[in-house]
Design a protein around this motif. Structure first.
Motif, PDB file in Angstrom:
ATOM      1  N   VAL A 135       0.868  -1.168   0.000  1.00  0.00           N
ATOM      2  CA  VAL A 135       0.000   0.000   0.000  1.00  0.00           C
ATOM      3  C   VAL A 135       0.914   1.230   0.000  1.00  0.00           C
ATOM      4  O   VAL A 135       1.805   1.358   0.836  1.00  0.00           O
ATOM      5  CB  VAL A 135      -1.000  -0.005   1.183  1.00  0.00           C
TER       6      VAL A 135
ATOM      7  N   GLU B 268      -8.549   1.139  -4.273  1.00  0.00           N
ATOM      8  CA  GLU B 268      -9.427   0.512  -3.280  1.00  0.00           C
ATOM      9  C   GLU B 268     -10.868   0.804  -3.683  1.00  0.00           C
ATOM     10  O   GLU B 268     -11.238   1.965  -3.863  1.00  0.00           O
ATOM     11  CB  GLU B 268      -9.128   1.083  -1.890  1.00  0.00           C
TER      12      GLU B 268
ATOM     13  N   TYR C 212      -3.043   0.514  -4.074  1.00  0.00           N
ATOM     14  CA  TYR C 212      -2.352  -0.740  -3.811  1.00  0.00           C
ATOM     15  C   TYR C 212      -1.413  -1.003  -4.984  1.00  0.00           C
ATOM     16  O   TYR C 212      -1.731  -0.690  -6.130  1.00  0.00           O
ATOM     17  CB  TYR C 212      -3.337  -1.897  -3.680  1.00  0.00           C
TER      18      TYR C 212
END
Length: 98
Positions: free
Chosen positions: A30, A77, A68
């Motif tokens: 992340v 996301e 990500y």
């Protein structure tokens, strides 16, 4: 994909847990404003069920753009608080509002 926020009563931080189902992936990280978009030290741990999971302590009352990095490919996301266009990347970034 999912994000869970847990606000701590004793400190001005929020524990943010990132969960990414990516059983075929070798590596999930992340990256975002909170780590200068650097994947080093941003890897999520792969669980036995194929889901990647990890947590960060971030300051409350802040907003961060993030994505990500799944095996080198940037992915947003789907449960982000909102999305923000990023001219540099030429795409939208997920936004986390704490």
């Amino acid at each position: 994909m999912a994000i869970a926020k847990q606000y701590l009563k004793t400190k001005p931080i929020c524990k943010v847990t990132f969960t990414v189902p990516a059983s075929e992936a070798k590596k999930v990280e992340v990256v975002g404003d909170f780590n200068n978009w650097k994947p080093k030290g941003a890897a999520l741990k792969k669980l036995k069920n194929g889901t990647f999971k990890g947590a960060l302590n971030l300051p409350k009352e802040s907003t961060f753009e993030f994505k990500y990095l799944i095996d080198g490919a940037y992915v947003n996301e789907i449960e982000a608080d909102r999305y923000q266009w990023n001219e540099y990347a030429g795409s939208e970034n997920a936004v986390l509002e704490l």
